[in-house]
Design an enzyme around this catalytic site. Structure first.
Site, PDB file in Angstrom:
ATOM      1  N   ASP A 110       0.884  -1.294  -0.021  1.00  0.00           N
ATOM      2  CA  ASP A 110      -0.109   0.014  -0.134  1.00  0.00           C
ATOM      3  C   ASP A 110       0.870   1.179   0.152  1.00  0.00           C
ATOM      4  O   ASP A 110       1.351   1.853  -0.977  1.00  0.00           O
ATOM      5  CB  ASP A 110      -1.037  -0.165   1.251  1.00  0.00           C
ATOM      6  CG  ASP A 110      -1.929   0.878   1.213  1.00  0.00           C
ATOM      7  OD1 ASP A 110      -2.174   1.625   0.176  1.00  0.00           O
ATOM      8  OD2 ASP A 110      -2.452   1.374   2.515  1.00  0.00           O
ATOM      9  N   ASP A 166      -7.190  -8.813   5.120  1.00  0.00           N
ATOM     10  CA  ASP A 166      -8.197  -8.829   6.308  1.00  0.00           C
ATOM     11  C   ASP A 166      -8.817  -7.446   6.099  1.00  0.00           C
ATOM     12  O   ASP A 166      -8.142  -6.495   5.641  1.00  0.00           O
ATOM     13  CB  ASP A 166      -7.683  -9.047   7.654  1.00  0.00           C
ATOM     14  CG  ASP A 166      -6.810  -7.899   8.027  1.00  0.00           C
ATOM     15  OD1 ASP A 166      -5.888  -7.424   7.504  1.00  0.00           O
ATOM     16  OD2 ASP A 166      -7.002  -7.422   9.195  1.00  0.00           O
TER      17      ASP A 166
HETATM   18  P1  IMP Z   1       2.079  -0.521   3.775  1.00  0.00           P
HETATM   19  O1  IMP Z   1       1.138   0.508   3.647  1.00  0.00           O
HETATM   20  O2  IMP Z   1       2.566  -0.951   2.359  1.00  0.00           O
HETATM   21  O3  IMP Z   1       3.148  -0.403   4.462  1.00  0.00           O
HETATM   22  O4  IMP Z   1       0.959  -1.827   3.969  1.00  0.00           O
HETATM   23  C1  IMP Z   1       0.563  -1.984   5.233  1.00  0.00           C
HETATM   24  C2  IMP Z   1      -0.384  -3.042   5.552  1.00  0.00           C
HETATM   25  O5  IMP Z   1      -1.683  -2.691   5.425  1.00  0.00           O
HETATM   26  C3  IMP Z   1      -0.272  -4.237   4.470  1.00  0.00           C
HETATM   27  O6  IMP Z   1       0.558  -5.437   4.533  1.00  0.00           O
HETATM   28  C4  IMP Z   1      -1.770  -4.698   4.725  1.00  0.00           C
HETATM   29  O7  IMP Z   1      -1.554  -5.576   5.971  1.00  0.00           O
HETATM   30  C5  IMP Z   1      -2.694  -3.604   4.784  1.00  0.00           C
HETATM   31  N1  IMP Z   1      -3.355  -3.058   3.862  1.00  0.00           N
HETATM   32  C6  IMP Z   1      -3.086  -2.265   2.994  1.00  0.00           C
HETATM   33  N2  IMP Z   1      -4.124  -1.739   1.971  1.00  0.00           N
HETATM   34  C7  IMP Z   1      -4.859  -3.187   2.290  1.00  0.00           C
HETATM   35  C8  IMP Z   1      -6.104  -3.540   1.723  1.00  0.00           C
HETATM   36  O8  IMP Z   1      -6.590  -2.905   0.597  1.00  0.00           O
HETATM   37  N3  IMP Z   1      -6.847  -4.552   2.145  1.00  0.00           N
HETATM   38  C9  IMP Z   1      -6.273  -5.214   3.212  1.00  0.00           C
HETATM   39  N4  IMP Z   1      -5.189  -4.837   3.947  1.00  0.00           N
HETATM   40  C10 IMP Z   1      -4.543  -3.849   3.442  1.00  0.00           C
HETATM   41 MG    MG Z   2      -4.551  -5.948   7.934  1.00  0.00          MG
END
Ligand code: IMP
Ligand code: MG
Length: 183
Positions: A110, A166
């Site tokens: 994300d 999730d």
């Molecule tokens: P980051 O923002 O790339 O560090 O991602 C953090 C975490 O947010 C990911 O590993 C997921 O666990 C969660 N995440 C981000 N976007 C989504 C989504 O659309 N659905 C479910 N989990 C999400």
């Molecule tokens: Mg999550």
């Protein structure tokens, strides 16, 4: 309506975004690409819990190389008025990664902060290489600099669930990717 589900089970409604067939075909392609890119090598897959589990279980069965697996847990917390994110990494890596080819396995990228913190942590262990594979990528949300070598699908800023991902710890067991319906 068949594509809108969730109400009966007490879950919030969602609609189908990527079906099982589409996902399994793409995961197979990723496995084939990885197998050919690392021909003659062995690989350590480092899964990022918990979102990686379904994808990793499928992907590893399409990698025709000697593979070891390891897991790392990550949680991001938002705090303070500037809404800075802290990514807290838990769980040690028991397999020595020095001079190994390492592939970080994520369910979804994300902001990219989780993946970038993990890649930096692994780089300090002096691997032969470290790359990232994610089932889903949200490029428009990236806030950290992160190179993702292998990605299954590129999606927009929508919140998705299923196939390991999730919403408040639910929906991980859905065998497809769904999109939450606002409202
Ligand atoms: P980051 O923002 O790339 O560090 O991602 C953090 C975490 O947010 C990911 O590993 C997921 O666990 C969660 N995440 C981000 N976007 C989504 C989504 O659309 N659905 C479910 N989990 C999400
Ligand atoms: Mg999550």
């Amino acid at each position: 309506m068949k594509s809108v589900q969730g109400n009966k089970a007490g879950l919030k409604p969602f609609e189908l975004m990527l079906d099982q067939k589409k996902i399994s075909q793409r995961v197979m392609q990723l496995g084939e690409r990885i197998s050919s890119d690392y021909t003659g090598e062995s690989l350590v897959l480092v899964g990022v819990l918990k979102g990686c589990i379904v994808f990793m279980a499928d992907l590893m069965r399409h990698i025709k190389l000697p593979v070891e697996i390891e897991f790392i847990s990550a949680a991001s917390y938002r705090h303070g008025i500037r809404r800075e994110d802290d990514v807290v990494i838990g769980g040690g890596v028991a397999i020595p990664l020095k001079r190994r080819h390492v592939l970080v396995v994520e369910g979804i990228v994300d902001t990219g902060r989780t993946a970038s913190v993990i890649v930096e942590k692994i780089r300090k262990m002096e691997p032969a290489s470290v790359e990232v594979v994610t089932l889903l990528d949200k490029p428009a949300s990236h806030r950290a600099k992160i190179d993702i070598k292998y990605k299954g699908f590129t999606i927009g800023n929508e919140f998705v669930i299923g196939f390991g991902l999730d919403n408040a710890q639910l929906y991980r067991n859905l065998p497809f990717i769904g999109k939450m319906i606002e409202g």
